[in-house]
Scaffold this active site. Structure first.
Site, PDB file in Angstrom:
ATOM      1  N   LYS A  94      -3.560 -35.353  39.064  1.00  0.00           N
ATOM      2  CA  LYS A  94      -2.301 -35.124  39.784  1.00  0.00           C
ATOM      3  C   LYS A  94      -2.447 -33.959  40.754  1.00  0.00           C
ATOM      4  CE  LYS A  94       1.775 -36.698  37.218  1.00  0.00           C
ATOM      5  NZ  LYS A  94       2.288 -37.472  38.335  1.00  0.00           N
ATOM      6  N   LYS A 124       7.390 -32.864  39.187  1.00  0.00           N
ATOM      7  CA  LYS A 124       7.689 -33.418  37.870  1.00  0.00           C
ATOM      8  C   LYS A 124       8.289 -32.350  36.957  1.00  0.00           C
ATOM      9  CE  LYS A 124       5.898 -36.726  34.559  1.00  0.00           C
ATOM     10  NZ  LYS A 124       4.799 -37.684  34.274  1.00  0.00           N
ATOM     11  N   GLU A 170      -4.322 -39.032  29.914  1.00  0.00           N
ATOM     12  CA  GLU A 170      -3.521 -40.234  29.699  1.00  0.00           C
ATOM     13  C   GLU A 170      -4.321 -41.458  30.132  1.00  0.00           C
ATOM     14  OE1 GLU A 170       1.019 -41.388  30.527  1.00  0.00           O
ATOM     15  OE2 GLU A 170      -0.263 -41.694  32.279  1.00  0.00           O
ATOM     16  N   SER A 198      13.187 -51.255  34.137  1.00  0.00           N
ATOM     17  CA  SER A 198      12.817 -51.730  35.476  1.00  0.00           C
ATOM     18  C   SER A 198      11.958 -52.989  35.438  1.00  0.00           C
ATOM     19  CB  SER A 198      12.047 -50.631  36.216  1.00  0.00           C
ATOM     20  OG  SER A 198      10.824 -50.348  35.548  1.00  0.00           O
ATOM     21  N   SER A 222       2.684 -32.860  43.048  1.00  0.00           N
ATOM     22  CA  SER A 222       3.243 -33.814  42.082  1.00  0.00           C
ATOM     23  C   SER A 222       3.588 -33.132  40.765  1.00  0.00           C
ATOM     24  CB  SER A 222       2.249 -34.949  41.833  1.00  0.00           C
ATOM     25  OG  SER A 222       2.030 -35.708  43.000  1.00  0.00           O
TER      26      SER A 222
END
Length: 231
Positions: free
Chosen positions: A54, A62, A148, A123, A58
């Site tokens: 990231k 966040k 992650e 979504s 960003s």
């Protein structure tokens, strides 16, 4: 060798070095897993591996969205996807197979799992998320560092990439009809994945049956050959 936590690391450059190192470690492990699977089963479950860190922008955005101040301590505590690896597979069955293989790695610790395939987001988003920690061995210490891992099919990744681009253009405030159409597309993607998995399973059954027939023919040839020789 001392074992350190993130709380002991207060330098931005050091933290980013750790995340980059963790990304390399996990990426190498996944490539080896894929190569081994090809060697043993003659099949690659992973179509593509994408890695990214990231950006500072960003990370700050966040943290603000989550209501936290911009600090190294908050960054490592609250942002779990600074180092990210995305695995793109052909079939949904590959996703759970890979998740099991990753979980069995003795030097990776699975911290959490979010299964957005069985439980999609509102979504329509589907993906399998694993948060793992990997030990980074430095000259005088070991630091467990978070990465992650997202596992998706090609179709899921296609939908998620377009959804991200669309919502980025609207800065997260897309019109209702856009959200509705995206949900419809997510259903179509899910149906496509199901059909492709069923087709692949049918092909594998046909191949297994053909292989079994070939084996039976070889056995018959051997039997008749022996009878002719004995006579």
């Amino acid at each position: 060798m001392n074992v350190k936590n993130y709380e002991d690391v207060d330098s931005w450059k050091t933290v980013m070095f750790l995340y980059n190192a963790a990304l390399k470690e996990v990426g190498t492990k996944l490539e080896i897993l894929n190569d081994e699977f090809q060697h043993v089963h003659r099949y690659n479950p992973i179509e593509h591996i994408k890695k990214r860190i990231k950006t500072p922008e960003s990370i700050v955005k966040k943290l603000k969205r989550q209501g936290h101040e911009s600090s190294i301590e908050n960054m490592v505590k609250y942002i779990n996807d600074i180092a990210g690896v995305r695995l793109i597979c052909s079939f949904t069955s590959d996703i759970y197979r890979l998740a099991e293989l990753i979980g069995n790695q003795s030097d990776l610790k699975v911290l959490s799992i979010k299964d957005y395939i069985r439980h999609p987001k509102e979504s329509g988003y589907k993906s399998y998320h694993m948060l793992v920690s990997v030990p980074i061995f430095l000259t005088d210490s070991v630091v467990d560092t978070k990465v992650e891992i997202q596992i998706r099919t090609i179709a899921m990744d296609f939908w998620a990439s377009l959804e991200h681009k669309i919502y980025y253009k609207f800065e997260g405030n897309a019109p209702e009809y856009i959200s509705r159409e995206l949900k419809e597309c997510a259903k179509m993607v899910s149906e496509l994945d199901d059909k492709m998995l069923s087709l692949n399973e049918a092909i594998l059954r046909c191949l297994d049956e053909a292989e079994e027939e070939s084996r039976q023919l070889e056995l018959l040839k051997d039997q008749y050959g022996n009878l002719i020789v004995n006579e």
